[in-house]
Design an enzyme around this catalytic site. Structure first.
Site, short mmCIF file in Angstrom:
data_model
loop_
_atom_site.label_atom_id
_atom_site.label_comp_id
_atom_site.label_asym_id
_atom_site.label_seq_id
_atom_site.Cartn_x
_atom_site.Cartn_y
_atom_site.Cartn_z
N ARG A 29 0.82 -1.22 0.00
CA ARG A 29 0.00 0.00 0.00
C ARG A 29 0.85 1.27 0.00
NH1 ARG A 29 -5.71 -0.51 1.91
NH2 ARG A 29 -6.26 -2.53 1.04
N ARG A 33 -3.74 6.88 0.72
CA ARG A 33 -4.22 8.12 1.35
C ARG A 33 -3.23 8.85 2.25
NH1 ARG A 33 -9.68 5.88 3.66
NH2 ARG A 33 -8.34 4.03 3.56
N ARG A 42 -7.14 11.19 -6.26
CA ARG A 42 -8.32 10.42 -5.83
C ARG A 42 -9.57 11.28 -5.91
NH1 ARG A 42 -12.16 8.11 -4.39
NH2 ARG A 42 -12.53 6.67 -2.66
N ASP A 79 -6.99 -2.95 -7.23
CA ASP A 79 -7.49 -3.55 -6.00
C ASP A 79 -7.80 -5.02 -6.24
OD1 ASP A 79 -8.40 -2.62 -3.16
OD2 ASP A 79 -9.87 -4.09 -3.81
N TYR A 156 -14.89 -11.46 0.70
CA TYR A 156 -15.62 -10.23 0.34
C TYR A 156 -16.82 -10.56 -0.54
CZ TYR A 156 -11.65 -7.73 2.27
OH TYR A 156 -10.69 -7.25 3.13
#
Ligand code: 1CP
Length: 350
Positions: A29, A33, A42, A79, A156
């Site tokens: 990662r 952010r 973003r 992702d 998920y």
């Protein structure tokens, strides 16, 4: 072997088991952010999936941490949930909530998903990003492609969102293991297609993230984490014998050794809970290790971060090794701490 074929990039050397001049470093990662320049792109992109599916944006955010920190590897910005999205399961990323999917919990819902061969067409913009990156990265930087492992992606797909205990996927896997296996088999095929397309577009190394592997008991770990990874590795090896594969079976604990040996992956990414000395003595002979600084030490920075990073380097730095975190960078990480960590690894000499 000709000189031209010999791996010259630091990260490829480590994965080939060769002694490199210094320890390569990248961080899971590493785009995200915690970087102000990421937050800007973003916001411009609108939705998270638009960011993943627009090559201009995805290329830019992949390059941002390379420009800032000079990592040895860039990981494609994407992702793990683009695969279910491509298979026709609607995926949305809600602000502050994470991913939300329409749950697939039975055979009827499974039957509505597309076959694995749609992945290549549906995810064409992702492969376009890889192609661009292989032209725009500095010549010493290795390009890593990735996918989620079948079990983690399934958690998920079945749960419809992230969960601390993966209870929904376990409910199906334990109630009707042969049914759940059909979802895993579909994901094995789709993952192989997705990773193959990334290699064909220019990815030099592949990483497979099994973030939730550690929640499975031994017999389920074997069936739904180890065997699918072994199948993916085997198929990729047939197609691309020279492309290294790193697996991240987070929380595998006492299953890590068998997993590494039996899946045949080139590198094993260690989570924070693994003792570096145990890993050196029990895992490093089977291949290259990667890891495993606590991402929260990177938030704290300072003397304690340096002490624990040096402990990892001093314990694992003699064998084939790639410095990384034990899990992904968190949003509250100060970028200056990342710069300091990279400098520490680059200046370290075994
Ligand atoms: O708004 C945002 O910016 C969303 C945050 C974000 C980011 C930056 C998400 C949503 N995904 C990503 C990128 C991402 N995800 C990468 C990019 C490359 C890099 O490392 O820089 C990678 C490799 C992933 C992989 C990923 N996504 C994993 C496996 C690795 C891990 O960290 O455990 C998982 C489990 C996901 C699912 C996911 N995507 C995003 C979130 C918030 C989550 C976790 C949801 C949850 O379980 O609660």
């Amino acid at each position: 072997m000709s000189d031209r074929k010999a791996p010259r990039k630091k990260l490829l050397k480590a994965l080939a088991g060769e002694k490199a001049n210094g320890i390569p470093v990248w961080l899971m990662r590493q785009a995200g952010r915690y970087l102000p320049e990421y937050r800007k792109v973003r916001a411009e992109a609108g939705s998270f999936l638009d960011l993943c599916y627009t090559p201009d944006f995805a290329e830019e955010v992949t390059l941002q941490p390379i420009r800032r920190f000079g990592f040895d590897a860039a990981i494609l910005f994407s992702d793990i949930l683009v695969v279910p999205d491509a298979l026709g399961q609607k995926v949305a990323f809600k602000e502050g909530e994470g991913p939300v999917l329409e749950p697939v919990t039975d055979l009827a819902a499974l039957a509505k998903l597309s076959s694995p061969d749609v992945v290549r067409g549906k995810l064409a913009p992702v492969y376009e990003t890889v192609t661009r990156l292989s032209g725009s990265l500095p010549s010493e930087t290795t390009l890593i492609g990735f996918a989620g492992a079948p079990w983690t992606v399934a958690t998920y797909m079945v749960g419809g969102r992230g969960s601390p205990d993966q209870a929904a996927a376990k409910a199906w896997a334990y109630r009707a293991p042969d049914e759940f296996q059909m979802l895993i088999d579909l994901l094995v095929e789709a993952t192989v297609e997705h990773l193959s397309a990334q290699v064909e577009a220019g990815a030099e190394v592949l990483q497979v993230f099994d973030t939730w592997a550690g929640s499975l008991p031994e017999l389920s770990f074997e069936r739904f984490a180890l065997l699918p990874m072994k199948a993916i590795r085997k198929k990729l090896k047939e197609r691309f014998p020279d492309v290294p594969v790193i697996a991240f079976p987070r929380g595998a604990g006492g299953m890590a050794e068998r997993y590494f040996r039996e899946t045949g992956v080139t590198g094993l990414s260690l989570d924070t809970g693994v003792s570096p000395a145990w890993a050196r003595d029990n895992l490093q002979k089977a291949g290259c290790l990667q890891g495993n600084l606590d991402p929260l030490l990177l938030v704290a920075g300072g003397a304690e971060m340096r002490r624990q990073a040096l402990h990892i380097l001093e314990t694992l730095g003699q064998g084939p090794f790639i410095f990384n975190l034990g899990h992904g960078i968190v949003p509250q990480t100060p970028p200056e701490h990342v710069a300091e960590l990279v400098r520490l690894v680059q200046e370290w000499r075994s």
